[in-house]
Design an enzyme around this catalytic site. Sequence first.
Site, mmCIF file in Angstrom:
data_model
loop_
_atom_site.group_PDB
_atom_site.id
_atom_site.type_symbol
_atom_site.label_atom_id
_atom_site.label_comp_id
_atom_site.label_asym_id
_atom_site.label_seq_id
_atom_site.Cartn_x
_atom_site.Cartn_y
_atom_site.Cartn_z
ATOM 1 N N CYS A 4 30.189 49.775 42.895
ATOM 2 C CA CYS A 4 30.670 48.920 41.801
ATOM 3 C C CYS A 4 32.191 48.816 41.865
ATOM 4 O O CYS A 4 32.893 49.836 41.826
ATOM 5 C CB CYS A 4 30.222 49.512 40.462
ATOM 6 S SG CYS A 4 31.001 48.720 39.042
ATOM 7 N N CYS A 7 33.933 50.453 38.859
ATOM 8 C CA CYS A 7 33.953 51.918 38.964
ATOM 9 C C CYS A 7 35.036 52.343 39.943
ATOM 10 O O CYS A 7 35.743 53.336 39.706
ATOM 11 C CB CYS A 7 32.587 52.443 39.406
ATOM 12 S SG CYS A 7 31.337 52.464 38.103
ATOM 13 N N ASP A 30 43.090 40.601 35.244
ATOM 14 C CA ASP A 30 42.085 39.968 36.087
ATOM 15 C C ASP A 30 42.750 39.503 37.385
ATOM 16 O O ASP A 30 43.841 38.937 37.367
ATOM 17 C CB ASP A 30 41.444 38.778 35.353
ATOM 18 C CG ASP A 30 40.148 38.351 36.007
ATOM 19 O OD1 ASP A 30 39.080 38.510 35.380
ATOM 20 O OD2 ASP A 30 40.184 37.866 37.163
ATOM 21 N N ASN A 83 30.495 37.759 29.459
ATOM 22 C CA ASN A 83 29.447 37.052 30.183
ATOM 23 C C ASN A 83 28.320 38.044 30.449
ATOM 24 O O ASN A 83 28.557 39.111 31.025
ATOM 25 C CB ASN A 83 29.988 36.498 31.500
ATOM 26 C CG ASN A 83 31.080 35.466 31.268
ATOM 27 O OD1 ASN A 83 31.001 34.682 30.332
ATOM 28 N ND2 ASN A 83 32.101 35.476 32.098
ATOM 29 N N THR A 91 29.272 38.067 36.857
ATOM 30 C CA THR A 91 29.346 38.268 38.317
ATOM 31 C C THR A 91 29.595 39.722 38.699
ATOM 32 O O THR A 91 29.319 40.112 39.829
ATOM 33 C CB THR A 91 30.455 37.393 38.945
ATOM 34 O OG1 THR A 91 31.710 37.743 38.373
ATOM 35 C CG2 THR A 91 30.178 35.919 38.729
ATOM 36 N N HIS A 94 29.236 45.498 35.669
ATOM 37 C CA HIS A 94 29.807 46.638 34.923
ATOM 38 C C HIS A 94 30.405 45.959 33.696
ATOM 39 O O HIS A 94 31.376 45.193 33.824
ATOM 40 C CB HIS A 94 30.859 47.345 35.786
ATOM 41 C CG HIS A 94 31.546 48.516 35.139
ATOM 42 N ND1 HIS A 94 31.755 49.717 35.808
ATOM 43 C CD2 HIS A 94 32.123 48.657 33.918
ATOM 44 C CE1 HIS A 94 32.399 50.543 35.004
ATOM 45 N NE2 HIS A 94 32.641 49.923 33.854
ATOM 46 N N HIS A 96 32.167 44.189 30.804
ATOM 47 C CA HIS A 96 33.612 43.999 30.592
ATOM 48 C C HIS A 96 33.823 42.827 29.647
ATOM 49 O O HIS A 96 32.988 41.925 29.548
ATOM 50 C CB HIS A 96 34.324 43.738 31.926
ATOM 51 C CG HIS A 96 33.715 42.632 32.719
ATOM 52 N ND1 HIS A 96 32.585 42.798 33.480
ATOM 53 C CD2 HIS A 96 34.059 41.332 32.850
ATOM 54 C CE1 HIS A 96 32.263 41.661 34.044
ATOM 55 N NE2 HIS A 96 33.127 40.746 33.672
ATOM 56 N N HIS A 98 36.528 39.839 28.753
ATOM 57 C CA HIS A 98 37.713 39.073 29.129
ATOM 58 C C HIS A 98 38.556 38.862 27.865
ATOM 59 O O HIS A 98 38.028 38.438 26.825
ATOM 60 C CB HIS A 98 37.318 37.694 29.656
ATOM 61 C CG HIS A 98 36.460 37.717 30.883
ATOM 62 N ND1 HIS A 98 36.940 37.405 32.135
ATOM 63 C CD2 HIS A 98 35.137 37.989 31.049
ATOM 64 C CE1 HIS A 98 35.961 37.482 33.029
ATOM 65 N NE2 HIS A 98 34.850 37.836 32.390
#
Length: 110
Positions: A4, A7, A30, A83, A91, A94, A96, A98
């Site tokens: 990942c 990770c 990002d 998302n 995509t 893990h 998250h 934004h």
Amino acid sequence: MSDCIFCKIVNKEMSSTIIFQSTNVIAVMDINPVAPFHCLVLPKEHYTSILTIDPGIMVEITSAIQIIAEEHDLEEGFRVVNNCGKYGQQTVDHVHFHVMGKRQFEWPPG
Ligand code: 5GP
Ligand code: ZN
């Protein structure tokens, strides 16, 4: 999880621009920003999505977003996006959040 990318970012096996850290949460810029300010807020522990995250960590994520908004002058507003899954076009598996700001956003999204 060994394969990942988030990770790996948490474990410092991959470089990133870290802008916030607390006990269970980290935020990084990002790599492919879609706004003048675009960071990702995520739990250090691997959870695939918002469907499986420990809800208790959402408190720390909310606190992180409040601090980031203050520190990065997002007082005119910003957008928080999660998302989830195929329809959500997630995509990286893990979870998250934004946090995007410093431009005008439209509603509804595409
Ligand atoms: P998703 O599409 O899963 O909601 O968002 C994944 C986000 O991770 C994308 O905005 C993408 O630009 C970002 N991303 C992908 N790989 C990396 C990386 O190696 N480092 C950082 N900082 N962001 C990444
Ligand atoms: Zn992970």
